[in-house]
Design an enzyme around this catalytic site. Sequence first.
Site: not given
Length: 548
Positions: A128-130
């Site tokens: 998700f950090k992308d």
Amino acid sequence: MANSAATNGSADQTHTASQRYLSTRGDDSGLSFEQVVLKGLASDGGLYIPEQIPIATEWQDWKDLSYVDLAFNVLSLYISPSEIPPEDLKDIIRRSYTTFRSDEVTPLIQLQGNIHLLELFHGPTFAFKDVALQFLGNLFEYFLVRRNEGKTGRDRYHLTVVGATSGDTGSAAIYGLRGKKDVSVFMLYPKGRVSPIQELQMTTVLDANVHNLAVTGNFDNCQDILKTLFADPDANSTLKLGAVNSINWARILAQTVYYFYSYFSLARQQPDTFKIGDKVRFSVPSGNFGDILAGYFAHRMGLPVDKFVIATNENDILDRFWKTGRYEKKPTHGPSAAGGLPEDGAKAHEDGVKETLSPAMDILVSSNFERLLWFLAYEFASSAGMDDDWNKKQAGQEVSSWLRALKVKGGFGPVYKDVLEAARRTFESERVSDQETLDTIRSLYREVGYVLDPHTAVGVEAARRSAARAGSDVPIISLSTAHPAKFAGAVTLALKDEEGFEFDAKVLPPEFVGLDQKEKRVREVENDWTAVREVVKTEVEEELKGER
């Protein structure tokens, strides 16, 4: 939190032509968006928040927008066009999300009953950090190109990005910054405490501006080193430090978008049962509190949310706060109020962090919780009926007091009853053990054939419990934070006895095949911030020599 005290004065607004930012600890204010993005951490050690949360008065009109167009509408409320012209902002957003494997960027699927899954793992590093770090990397590049126009050599502004990771932030930041001019990235991670795939995704990136530092400690040690570096006059005089952790406001801002997008996706998918204006619940696997905090901002902007469900593993400082009003690194009051003994069989290190099957959440202190604390303290101060400047000053002082107690005594609380009640109006919490994580992975695979990663499984189990309380009328969107292939050990442990299950065939994406055969570059460092500082200074100097 209801849009009450903190939303009736100047803490909310409908237009942000000149949005400014302040520190949660009160000694830093009036900063521009560019300043807070490049600084990361406030000079007083606090985290930056907007001086006003904008109300998205036309949010219902956004329901049919693409992800990129929706992101532009949301981010424009926080970023003044005088700082980033609209066409430039649109281009930054577009470039950030063309790297994703799904045209929807963050697709929503119906998982089971009224529980839906928001897949946030379609970016370059399958986490998700992308979503935030592709955007932040392009923001850094935009600001640096602008600052360095016409400059050469030592006159150029060279940004030294230092981050701490429990796994996914590291690779996402590296993929967002690799090869970019005028920026070095140093990623600190706890040696032996990230998954093999996570470590390989970081250490096999060989770009000259990428540096991986394996710290002999835990993630909280890495965070402490990071914050100490930002507060150190020597580091700041020789290095222009920038942050990619969720202490950086741009990380939180970028993540608010997918809360709106998932809400609209649900309305499109179920037009007969879910209408724009209906309330929804979100269940969020929570370690550092950044992901769920982004949802809180979306709610304050106008998104109808019934409750946010904080889903923790056995490192349950957040769950214990919502149960008791105490925020303590280690439980000191016997069995957890969430049920079960504090250890639950998980391996506990001397530092107090439990080693679980969801390692990205193996965190004692949730950094972003400080931002929510500020808003809780602000609402409490506002009840006294004083002017807004006084309310903000009181909130900063209260947060500083709480954080000093956390540092000196290992915790604080119980907080005022009104503060805890305000927190409970918008949030509830659940604690999920390792065994419950495995059971959830197994049961979902048997029932619907879907493979969850262990962090997502924590969120789904919490969503199930919340659904039992909320009833079938309130849909729940559970955030899927990582692809299951990133946590092969936990997934295999849960599903190894399931008929027909083969990890490589069912789970492993082609991008992960052969990573372990690639060349790696990593440097081991002691859990000592001064040693890390010297490594960073030396490596940056070598980079600058190479550029000249």
